[in-house]
Design a protein around this motif. Structure first.
Motif, PDB file in Angstrom:
ATOM      1  N   PRO A 187       0.809  -1.224   0.000  1.00 29.95           N
ATOM      2  CA  PRO A 187       0.000   0.000   0.000  1.00 29.95           C
ATOM      3  C   PRO A 187       0.843   1.275   0.000  1.00 29.95           C
ATOM      4  N   ALA A 188       1.972   1.262   0.728  1.00 27.60           N
ATOM      5  CA  ALA A 188       2.844   2.439   0.732  1.00 27.60           C
ATOM      6  C   ALA A 188       3.432   2.684  -0.652  1.00 27.60           C
ATOM      7  N   PHE A 189       3.805   1.597  -1.322  1.00 25.98           N
ATOM      8  CA  PHE A 189       4.336   1.717  -2.682  1.00 25.98           C
ATOM      9  C   PHE A 189       3.252   2.201  -3.632  1.00 25.98           C
ATOM     10  N   GLY A 190       2.014   1.675  -3.466  1.00 27.61           N
ATOM     11  CA  GLY A 190       0.911   2.091  -4.329  1.00 27.61           C
ATOM     12  C   GLY A 190       0.589   3.562  -4.183  1.00 27.61           C
ATOM     13  N   LYS A 191       0.628   4.075  -2.959  1.00 24.91           N
ATOM     14  CA  LYS A 191       0.373   5.497  -2.737  1.00 24.91           C
ATOM     15  C   LYS A 191       1.485   6.347  -3.340  1.00 24.91           C
ATOM     16  N   ALA A 192       2.720   5.842  -3.278  1.00 24.82           N
ATOM     17  CA  ALA A 192       3.853   6.601  -3.806  1.00 24.82           C
ATOM     18  C   ALA A 192       3.782   6.750  -5.318  1.00 24.82           C
ATOM     19  N   ILE A 193       3.263   5.738  -6.000  1.00 32.30           N
ATOM     20  CA  ILE A 193       3.196   5.794  -7.470  1.00 32.30           C
ATOM     21  C   ILE A 193       1.810   6.231  -7.946  1.00 32.30           C
ATOM     22  N   GLY A 194       0.893   6.470  -7.000  1.00 33.18           N
ATOM     23  CA  GLY A 194      -0.435   6.945  -7.371  1.00 33.18           C
ATOM     24  C   GLY A 194      -1.356   5.876  -7.905  1.00 33.18           C
ATOM     25  N   SER A 195      -1.146   4.627  -7.503  1.00 39.39           N
ATOM     26  CA  SER A 195      -2.000   3.527  -7.964  1.00 39.39           C
ATOM     27  C   SER A 195      -3.067   3.251  -6.918  1.00 39.39           C
ATOM     28  N   GLU A 196      -4.318   3.424  -7.306  1.00 41.53           N
ATOM     29  CA  GLU A 196      -5.419   3.210  -6.357  1.00 41.53           C
ATOM     30  C   GLU A 196      -5.554   1.744  -5.972  1.00 41.53           C
ATOM     31  N   MET A 197      -5.343   0.843  -6.943  1.00 38.32           N
ATOM     32  CA  MET A 197      -5.495  -0.577  -6.678  1.00 38.32           C
ATOM     33  C   MET A 197      -4.450  -1.071  -5.676  1.00 38.32           C
ATOM     34  N   LEU A 198      -3.198  -0.608  -5.841  1.00 38.08           N
ATOM     35  CA  LEU A 198      -2.121  -1.057  -4.964  1.00 38.08           C
ATOM     36  C   LEU A 198      -2.080  -0.308  -3.648  1.00 38.08           C
ATOM     37  N   SER A 199      -2.922   0.696  -3.483  1.00 35.80           N
ATOM     38  CA  SER A 199      -2.900   1.497  -2.263  1.00 35.80           C
ATOM     39  C   SER A 199      -3.648   0.841  -1.109  1.00 35.80           C
ATOM     40  N   LYS A 200      -4.219  -0.317  -1.348  1.00 31.41           N
ATOM     41  CA  LYS A 200      -4.938  -1.028  -0.287  1.00 31.41           C
ATOM     42  C   LYS A 200      -4.340  -2.421  -0.115  1.00 31.41           C
ATOM     43  N   ASN A 201      -4.666  -3.018   0.980  1.00 31.15           N
ATOM     44  CA  ASN A 201      -4.221  -4.383   1.248  1.00 31.15           C
ATOM     45  C   ASN A 201      -5.028  -5.342   0.378  1.00 31.15           C
ATOM     46  N   LEU A 202      -4.359  -5.967  -0.580  1.00 26.01           N
ATOM     47  CA  LEU A 202      -5.064  -6.857  -1.505  1.00 26.01           C
ATOM     48  C   LEU A 202      -5.667  -8.067  -0.796  1.00 26.01           C
ATOM     49  N   LEU A 203      -5.075  -8.465   0.333  1.00 28.10           N
ATOM     50  CA  LEU A 203      -5.587  -9.624   1.056  1.00 28.10           C
ATOM     51  C   LEU A 203      -6.925  -9.333   1.741  1.00 28.10           C
ATOM     52  N   SER A 204      -7.270  -8.060   1.872  1.00 25.71           N
ATOM     53  CA  SER A 204      -8.556  -7.698   2.476  1.00 25.71           C
ATOM     54  C   SER A 204      -9.663  -7.583   1.436  1.00 25.71           C
ATOM     55  N   ASP A 205      -9.303  -7.765   0.174  1.00 22.91           N
ATOM     56  CA  ASP A 205     -10.269  -7.689  -0.917  1.00 22.91           C
ATOM     57  C   ASP A 205     -10.642  -9.115  -1.345  1.00 22.91           C
ATOM     58  N   PRO A 206     -11.922  -9.509  -1.236  1.00 26.11           N
ATOM     59  CA  PRO A 206     -12.316 -10.874  -1.612  1.00 26.11           C
ATOM     60  C   PRO A 206     -11.937 -11.244  -3.038  1.00 26.11           C
ATOM     61  N   SER A 207     -11.847 -10.252  -3.935  1.00 27.38           N
ATOM     62  CA  SER A 207     -11.529 -10.541  -5.335  1.00 27.38           C
ATOM     63  C   SER A 207     -10.042 -10.815  -5.549  1.00 27.38           C
ATOM     64  N   TRP A 208      -9.188 -10.296  -4.668  1.00 24.57           N
ATOM     65  CA  TRP A 208      -7.749 -10.401  -4.854  1.00 24.57           C
ATOM     66  C   TRP A 208      -7.056 -11.299  -3.834  1.00 24.57           C
ATOM     67  N   ALA A 209      -7.704 -11.612  -2.728  1.00 26.08           N
ATOM     68  CA  ALA A 209      -7.067 -12.422  -1.681  1.00 26.08           C
ATOM     69  C   ALA A 209      -6.653 -13.792  -2.220  1.00 26.08           C
ATOM     70  N   PHE A 210      -7.510 -14.383  -3.061  1.00 20.73           N
ATOM     71  CA  PHE A 210      -7.197 -15.691  -3.653  1.00 20.73           C
ATOM     72  C   PHE A 210      -5.880 -15.645  -4.417  1.00 20.73           C
ATOM     73  N   TYR A 211      -5.711 -14.629  -5.251  1.00 23.93           N
ATOM     74  CA  TYR A 211      -4.509 -14.540  -6.085  1.00 23.93           C
ATOM     75  C   TYR A 211      -3.278 -14.178  -5.262  1.00 23.93           C
ATOM     76  N   GLY A 212      -3.475 -13.435  -4.171  1.00 25.41           N
ATOM     77  CA  GLY A 212      -2.354 -13.139  -3.285  1.00 25.41           C
ATOM     78  C   GLY A 212      -1.804 -14.399  -2.638  1.00 25.41           C
ATOM     79  N   VAL A 213      -2.704 -15.246  -2.139  1.00 22.55           N
ATOM     80  CA  VAL A 213      -2.286 -16.505  -1.522  1.00 22.55           C
ATOM     81  C   VAL A 213      -1.651 -17.429  -2.567  1.00 22.55           C
ATOM     82  N   LEU A 214      -2.234 -17.486  -3.760  1.00 21.02           N
ATOM     83  CA  LEU A 214      -1.697 -18.334  -4.825  1.00 21.02           C
ATOM     84  C   LEU A 214      -0.296 -17.884  -5.227  1.00 21.02           C
ATOM     85  N   PHE A 215      -0.093 -16.578  -5.345  1.00 20.40           N
ATOM     86  CA  PHE A 215       1.226 -16.050  -5.718  1.00 20.40           C
ATOM     87  C   PHE A 215       2.281 -16.451  -4.698  1.00 20.40           C
ATOM     88  N   VAL A 216       1.972 -16.303  -3.436  1.00 25.10           N
ATOM     89  CA  VAL A 216       2.945 -16.635  -2.386  1.00 25.10           C
ATOM     90  C   VAL A 216       3.211 -18.140  -2.364  1.00 25.10           C
TER      91      VAL A 216
END
Length: 289
Positions: free
Chosen positions: A130-159
């Protein structure tokens, strides 16, 4: 003495068989017997209820959601592990300089425990990203993706891929060393291009390793627990609650031990069937040395 020498191999295998029976066969049988009761995990007594737990499993919507997540997660984990593992192994096999450095770099995640990996990446997703997302002005990256039901799956899969690719890469690298160079040269002389050489010459020698990687990846995907506990705890809104985590929650948080045992038995059967189907379907493509 002759009789002892004749049967000595039985004595050498006896300790392994005893350990296998104590730590696998006995818990498996005991778990199945408990799945036929109404035991809550704490009471001194329990009642035999037959297959009521299994029939209840079929109508439990929470289990259906968990199975849907688990199968989707396992399928993507298998496909991506095989594809990325083979591609990276082929690239590393061509590297002539700094081979040890690159192989050590790719193997490093395998030495970390899954809980450690999950906790590290949980902090990266919740703080650093989120800190990196705010620095580059990206709204999507400015939040914790793991708290988003649409992105949490892909976050766990990536790791899971980041941590789980190390050993498959090494296995594929070892398998590539077994491919006879004279066959590759003969195929090249016959006019086969790179893809044809890979498909017709290299792949048959990778089948035994491929079987192992698919089975291990399927097992890791279907029984996913550590990384999910450390990263999401099954959230948000139980969207990442795997079957393995659900067994734990039923047994130790909701005190439905017999119900959890029934679900664990189903999980055991699923893993066994996947392994058998994979081995039988791919064995006909294997090269007999």
């Amino acid at each position: 003495m002759k009789n002892f020498n004749r049967h000595a191999h039985y004595f050498f295998t006896l300790p392994a068989l005893l350990l296998y029976a104590i730590f696998f066969i006995y818990p498996l049988i005991n778990g199945f017997l408990y799945s036929l009761t109404d035991w809550d995990g704490l009471s001194k007594t329990h009642k035999y209820i037959g297959f009521d737990n299994y029939s209840e499993l079929l109508s439990d919507g929470r289990i259906r959601n968990s199975l849907g997540f688990t199968f989707r997660y396992a399928l993507l984990l298998i496909v991506l592990t095989v594809v990325l593992g083979v591609v990276i192994a082929l690239l590393l096999n061509r590297v002539k300089k700094f081979q040890s450095f690159f192989r050590t770099t790719y193997f490093f995640p395998a030495v970390l425990s899954l809980i450690t990996v999950g906790l590290i990446w949980n902090q990266l997703f919740s703080q650093a990203l989120p800190a990196f997302g705010k620095a580059i002005g990206s709204e999507m990256l400015s939040k914790n993706l793991l708290s988003d039901p649409s992105w949490a799956f892909y976050g766990v899969l990536f790791v899971s891929l980041w941590q789980g690719l190390a050993i498959p890469i090494l296995l594929f690298l070892a398998a590539l060393q077994s491919v006879p160079q004279d066959l590759l040269e003969a195929a090249s002389l016959d006019g086969a291009n790179a893809w044809q050489r890979f498909r017709s010459v290299v792949v048959p020698f990778l089948i035994p390793t491929l079987n192992m990687v698919v089975i291990l990846s399927a097992k890791n995907g279907i029984t996913a627990f550590d990384i999910i506990v450390a990263m999401t705890g099954g959230g948000p809104g139980r969207t990442t609650e795997s079957v393995g985590l659900l067994v734990y929650n039923f047994a130790f948080k909701e005190f439905k031990f017999s119900y959890a045992s029934a679900l664990a038995m189903i999980l055991f059967v699923i893993i066994g069937l996947v392994s058998i189907i994979q081995i039988r379907s791919s064995s006909r493509y294997e090269v007999n040395a």
